[in-house]
Write a protein that holds these residues in place. Structure first.
Motif, PDB file in Angstrom:
ATOM      1  N   VAL A 223       2.729 -43.559  36.488  1.00  0.00           N
ATOM      2  CA  VAL A 223       3.091 -43.707  35.071  1.00  0.00           C
ATOM      3  C   VAL A 223       4.512 -44.263  34.933  1.00  0.00           C
ATOM      4  CG1 VAL A 223       3.566 -42.443  32.924  1.00  0.00           C
ATOM      5  CG2 VAL A 223       1.523 -41.912  34.272  1.00  0.00           C
ATOM      6  N   PHE A 224       5.393 -43.839  35.834  1.00  0.00           N
ATOM      7  CA  PHE A 224       6.788 -44.268  35.762  1.00  0.00           C
ATOM      8  C   PHE A 224       7.027 -45.634  36.412  1.00  0.00           C
ATOM      9  CE2 PHE A 224       7.524 -39.998  34.474  1.00  0.00           C
ATOM     10  CZ  PHE A 224       8.770 -39.961  33.884  1.00  0.00           C
ATOM     11  N   ASN A 225       6.026 -46.180  37.105  1.00  0.00           N
ATOM     12  CA  ASN A 225       6.264 -47.408  37.865  1.00  0.00           C
ATOM     13  C   ASN A 225       5.341 -48.571  37.536  1.00  0.00           C
ATOM     14  OD1 ASN A 225       8.437 -46.952  40.130  1.00  0.00           O
ATOM     15  ND2 ASN A 225       7.236 -45.062  40.054  1.00  0.00           N
ATOM     16  N   THR A 226       4.447 -48.385  36.556  1.00  0.00           N
ATOM     17  CA  THR A 226       3.612 -49.503  36.126  1.00  0.00           C
ATOM     18  C   THR A 226       3.140 -49.234  34.704  1.00  0.00           C
ATOM     19  OG1 THR A 226       1.805 -50.983  36.801  1.00  0.00           O
ATOM     20  CG2 THR A 226       1.369 -48.615  36.939  1.00  0.00           C
ATOM     21  N   ALA A 227       2.436 -50.183  34.140  1.00  0.00           N
ATOM     22  CA  ALA A 227       1.972 -50.063  32.758  1.00  0.00           C
ATOM     23  C   ALA A 227       0.878 -48.996  32.643  1.00  0.00           C
ATOM     24  CB  ALA A 227       1.434 -51.409  32.273  1.00  0.00           C
ATOM     25  N   THR A 228       0.823 -48.373  31.476  1.00  0.00           N
ATOM     26  CA  THR A 228      -0.163 -47.314  31.236  1.00  0.00           C
ATOM     27  C   THR A 228      -1.586 -47.799  31.466  1.00  0.00           C
ATOM     28  OG1 THR A 228       1.272 -46.257  29.609  1.00  0.00           O
ATOM     29  CG2 THR A 228      -1.071 -45.718  29.506  1.00  0.00           C
ATOM     30  N   ALA A 229      -1.902 -48.989  30.967  1.00  0.00           N
ATOM     31  CA  ALA A 229      -3.256 -49.519  31.123  1.00  0.00           C
ATOM     32  C   ALA A 229      -3.619 -49.650  32.596  1.00  0.00           C
ATOM     33  CB  ALA A 229      -3.378 -50.864  30.415  1.00  0.00           C
ATOM     34  N   ASN A 230      -2.657 -50.104  33.415  1.00  0.00           N
ATOM     35  CA  ASN A 230      -2.913 -50.213  34.847  1.00  0.00           C
ATOM     36  C   ASN A 230      -3.268 -48.855  35.438  1.00  0.00           C
ATOM     37  OD1 ASN A 230      -1.629 -52.674  34.128  1.00  0.00           O
ATOM     38  ND2 ASN A 230      -0.953 -52.966  36.230  1.00  0.00           N
ATOM     39  N   VAL A 231      -2.513 -47.831  35.061  1.00  0.00           N
ATOM     40  CA  VAL A 231      -2.718 -46.485  35.617  1.00  0.00           C
ATOM     41  C   VAL A 231      -4.114 -45.974  35.300  1.00  0.00           C
ATOM     42  CG1 VAL A 231      -1.947 -44.086  35.603  1.00  0.00           C
ATOM     43  CG2 VAL A 231      -0.267 -45.923  35.481  1.00  0.00           C
ATOM     44  N   VAL A 232      -4.482 -45.993  34.030  1.00  0.00           N
ATOM     45  CA  VAL A 232      -5.759 -45.380  33.642  1.00  0.00           C
ATOM     46  C   VAL A 232      -6.952 -46.227  34.068  1.00  0.00           C
ATOM     47  CG1 VAL A 232      -4.767 -44.046  31.752  1.00  0.00           C
ATOM     48  CG2 VAL A 232      -5.607 -46.354  31.299  1.00  0.00           C
ATOM     49  N   PHE A 233      -6.788 -47.534  34.107  1.00  0.00           N
ATOM     50  CA  PHE A 233      -7.908 -48.367  34.558  1.00  0.00           C
ATOM     51  C   PHE A 233      -8.162 -48.166  36.045  1.00  0.00           C
ATOM     52  CE2 PHE A 233      -7.163 -51.582  30.937  1.00  0.00           C
ATOM     53  CZ  PHE A 233      -8.144 -50.981  30.162  1.00  0.00           C
ATOM     54  N   ILE A 234      -7.099 -48.141  36.839  1.00  0.00           N
ATOM     55  CA  ILE A 234      -7.277 -47.953  38.285  1.00  0.00           C
ATOM     56  C   ILE A 234      -7.765 -46.533  38.576  1.00  0.00           C
ATOM     57  CG2 ILE A 234      -6.096 -47.898  40.527  1.00  0.00           C
ATOM     58  CD1 ILE A 234      -4.243 -50.103  39.465  1.00  0.00           C
ATOM     59  N   ALA A 235      -7.255 -45.546  37.833  1.00  0.00           N
ATOM     60  CA  ALA A 235      -7.700 -44.159  38.025  1.00  0.00           C
ATOM     61  C   ALA A 235      -9.183 -43.996  37.708  1.00  0.00           C
ATOM     62  CB  ALA A 235      -6.867 -43.217  37.161  1.00  0.00           C
TER      63      ALA A 235
ATOM     64  N   SER B 155      -6.595 -41.891  42.611  1.00  0.00           N
ATOM     65  CA  SER B 155      -8.064 -41.928  42.582  1.00  0.00           C
ATOM     66  C   SER B 155      -8.642 -41.397  43.883  1.00  0.00           C
ATOM     67  CB  SER B 155      -8.555 -43.359  42.356  1.00  0.00           C
ATOM     68  OG  SER B 155      -8.203 -43.816  41.077  1.00  0.00           O
ATOM     69  N   ALA B 156      -8.056 -41.813  45.006  1.00  0.00           N
ATOM     70  CA  ALA B 156      -8.561 -41.379  46.311  1.00  0.00           C
ATOM     71  C   ALA B 156      -8.380 -39.875  46.498  1.00  0.00           C
ATOM     72  CB  ALA B 156      -7.849 -42.143  47.417  1.00  0.00           C
ATOM     73  N   LEU B 157      -7.241 -39.342  46.070  1.00  0.00           N
ATOM     74  CA  LEU B 157      -6.986 -37.903  46.207  1.00  0.00           C
ATOM     75  C   LEU B 157      -7.939 -37.085  45.336  1.00  0.00           C
ATOM     76  CD1 LEU B 157      -3.081 -37.986  46.223  1.00  0.00           C
ATOM     77  CD2 LEU B 157      -4.538 -37.194  48.110  1.00  0.00           C
ATOM     78  N   LEU B 158      -8.151 -37.522  44.105  1.00  0.00           N
ATOM     79  CA  LEU B 158      -9.090 -36.814  43.223  1.00  0.00           C
ATOM     80  C   LEU B 158     -10.504 -36.869  43.782  1.00  0.00           C
ATOM     81  CD1 LEU B 158      -7.795 -37.954  39.710  1.00  0.00           C
ATOM     82  CD2 LEU B 158      -7.563 -35.696  40.749  1.00  0.00           C
ATOM     83  N   ALA B 159     -10.876 -38.023  44.325  1.00  0.00           N
ATOM     84  CA  ALA B 159     -12.201 -38.143  44.935  1.00  0.00           C
ATOM     85  C   ALA B 159     -12.327 -37.212  46.137  1.00  0.00           C
ATOM     86  CB  ALA B 159     -12.451 -39.590  45.356  1.00  0.00           C
ATOM     87  N   GLY B 160     -11.239 -37.060  46.890  1.00  0.00           N
ATOM     88  CA  GLY B 160     -11.247 -36.138  48.024  1.00  0.00           C
ATOM     89  C   GLY B 160     -11.475 -34.708  47.574  1.00  0.00           C
ATOM     90  N   ALA B 161     -10.793 -34.303  46.507  1.00  0.00           N
ATOM     91  CA  ALA B 161     -10.965 -32.944  45.979  1.00  0.00           C
ATOM     92  C   ALA B 161     -12.394 -32.737  45.475  1.00  0.00           C
ATOM     93  CB  ALA B 161      -9.965 -32.700  44.851  1.00  0.00           C
ATOM     94  N   ILE B 162     -12.945 -33.737  44.803  1.00  0.00           N
ATOM     95  CA  ILE B 162     -14.316 -33.640  44.297  1.00  0.00           C
ATOM     96  C   ILE B 162     -15.307 -33.511  45.454  1.00  0.00           C
ATOM     97  CG2 ILE B 162     -16.144 -34.943  43.127  1.00  0.00           C
ATOM     98  CD1 ILE B 162     -13.906 -36.160  41.372  1.00  0.00           C
TER      99      ILE B 162
ATOM    100  N   GLU C  10     -10.136 -41.224  28.271  1.00  0.00           N
ATOM    101  CA  GLU C  10      -8.724 -41.442  28.624  1.00  0.00           C
ATOM    102  C   GLU C  10      -8.487 -42.904  28.953  1.00  0.00           C
ATOM    103  OE1 GLU C  10      -5.248 -39.880  31.666  1.00  0.00           O
ATOM    104  OE2 GLU C  10      -7.317 -39.982  32.362  1.00  0.00           O
ATOM    105  N   THR C  11      -9.399 -43.507  29.707  1.00  0.00           N
ATOM    106  CA  THR C  11      -9.247 -44.909  30.097  1.00  0.00           C
ATOM    107  C   THR C  11      -9.168 -45.819  28.884  1.00  0.00           C
ATOM    108  OG1 THR C  11     -10.572 -44.394  32.060  1.00  0.00           O
ATOM    109  CG2 THR C  11     -10.215 -46.709  31.567  1.00  0.00           C
ATOM    110  N   ILE C  12      -9.961 -45.512  27.876  1.00  0.00           N
ATOM    111  CA  ILE C  12     -10.014 -46.354  26.679  1.00  0.00           C
ATOM    112  C   ILE C  12      -8.879 -46.042  25.705  1.00  0.00           C
ATOM    113  CG2 ILE C  12     -11.397 -46.933  24.643  1.00  0.00           C
ATOM    114  CD1 ILE C  12     -13.886 -46.253  26.378  1.00  0.00           C
ATOM    115  N   LEU C  13      -8.630 -44.737  25.479  1.00  0.00           N
ATOM    116  CA  LEU C  13      -7.717 -44.345  24.408  1.00  0.00           C
ATOM    117  C   LEU C  13      -6.239 -44.328  24.804  1.00  0.00           C
ATOM    118  CD1 LEU C  13      -9.757 -41.428  22.770  1.00  0.00           C
ATOM    119  CD2 LEU C  13      -9.478 -43.773  21.938  1.00  0.00           C
TER     120      LEU C  13
END
Length: 289
Positions: A88-100, A157-164, A240-243
């Motif tokens: 969040v602190f190092n790129t645009a918000t849209a980039n963060v939520v789209f990649i996540a 994304s990878a870490l959350l997928a690992g937890a899931i 979240e990705t959209i809004l």
């Protein structure tokens, strides 16, 4: 209200609450590690208070951390908190939520490698399309200097997928694990701000986010799968990705790049198409429609 409607309401509330996470973090106007520490501390306190209430009213309260699997999943969740806020602190918000939003596809890949669950052809095709979308977003990050943030979002994304994947492998109840796992970023954040103190211009936004919105979002989204199918729950994560980019655009006039918009739309269409396909396969009524 029947169980299906209850699930729809819960997951909708959870997805909507989660969409305010990034805007609230930005409104706090703080330094990265100060925000991580403050947000994590209040999420942890809220989680422990909620657990104490459940323990008082239930004969069998939920387990905070179910064994070694819970610890391992918690480690993934704790790290993901730091990588997400770092993004969040190092790129645009849209980039963060789209990649996540790539998290479910990472989970499918790990399920294939770890659980030996061979993905369907539709999942493989969706993954290929989403990889192309993420690559397009990251290429935009190269141009605007947000590559570090984009990579941190992908790591989230990878870490959350690992937890899931850990939760699916063990079949243990891990509803509280993402919240209790904030002890890791809280401790690390406190250690890093110990000398200079907190640097947050508007701490109220961060406290509200950590104490109210994050616990509400995770509890609702963790409870939703009791009443809905996985693809249906996944659709509400897309709120979240959209809004989130819309809220940030409205508040901070942060406009996504062309590459981010094209890549993000590619991701969203791929996810929506895959989720609808999975729901049609699992629901005879939808399949006949």
């Amino acid at each position: 209200m029947n169980d299906h409607k209850k699930g729809l309401v819960l997951t909708a509330i959870g997805g909507l609450a989660l969409s305010f996470d990034v805007p609230l973090v930005k409104l706090g106007q703080g330094e990265l590690w100060s925000v991580i520490a403050l947000r994590s501390i209040f999420t942890l306190v809220a989680a422990l208070l909620l657990w104490a209430v459940l323990r008082a009213v239930r004969k069998r309260p939920p387990v905070l951390v179910p064994g070694r699997a819970g610890v391992l999943a918690g480690f993934c969740y704790g790290l993901s908190t730091m990588t997400f806020l770092g993004a969040v602190f190092n790129t645009a918000t849209a980039n963060v939520v789209f990649i996540a939003a790539f998290t479910p596809m990472f989970a499918a890949l790990l399920g294939w490698l770890v659980l030996k669950e061979v993905p369907s052809v539709s999942t493989v095709v969706t993954m290929a399309v989403m990889v192309a979308g993420v690559a397009l977003i990251i290429s935009g990050g190269l141009e605007v200097g947000g590559l570090l943030g984009d990579l941190l979002a992908a790591l989230t994304s990878a870490l959350l997928a690992g937890a899931i994947t850990i939760a699916r492998k063990t079949r243990r109840d891990m509803g509280f694990v993402p919240l209790v796992a904030t002890i890791l970023p809280a401790v690390i954040g406190l250690a890093l701000v110990a000398n200079d103190g907190f640097h947050v211009a508007a701490p109220g936004w961060i406290i509200f986010d950590g104490a109210v919105m994050i616990p509400l979002a995770f509890w609702c989204l963790a409870t939703g799968p009791r009443y809905l199918s996985g693809p249906e729950v996944g659709m509400f994560y897309l709120l979240e990705t959209i809004l989130a980019p819309i809220w940030v655009w409205m508040i901070f006039t942060e406009v996504p790049t062309t590459q981010t918009l094209v890549g993000g739309v590619t991701l969203l269409l791929a996810l929506v198409a895959h989720s609808v396909w999975q729901m049609r396969r699992r629901s005879p009524l939808l399949a006949k429609a």
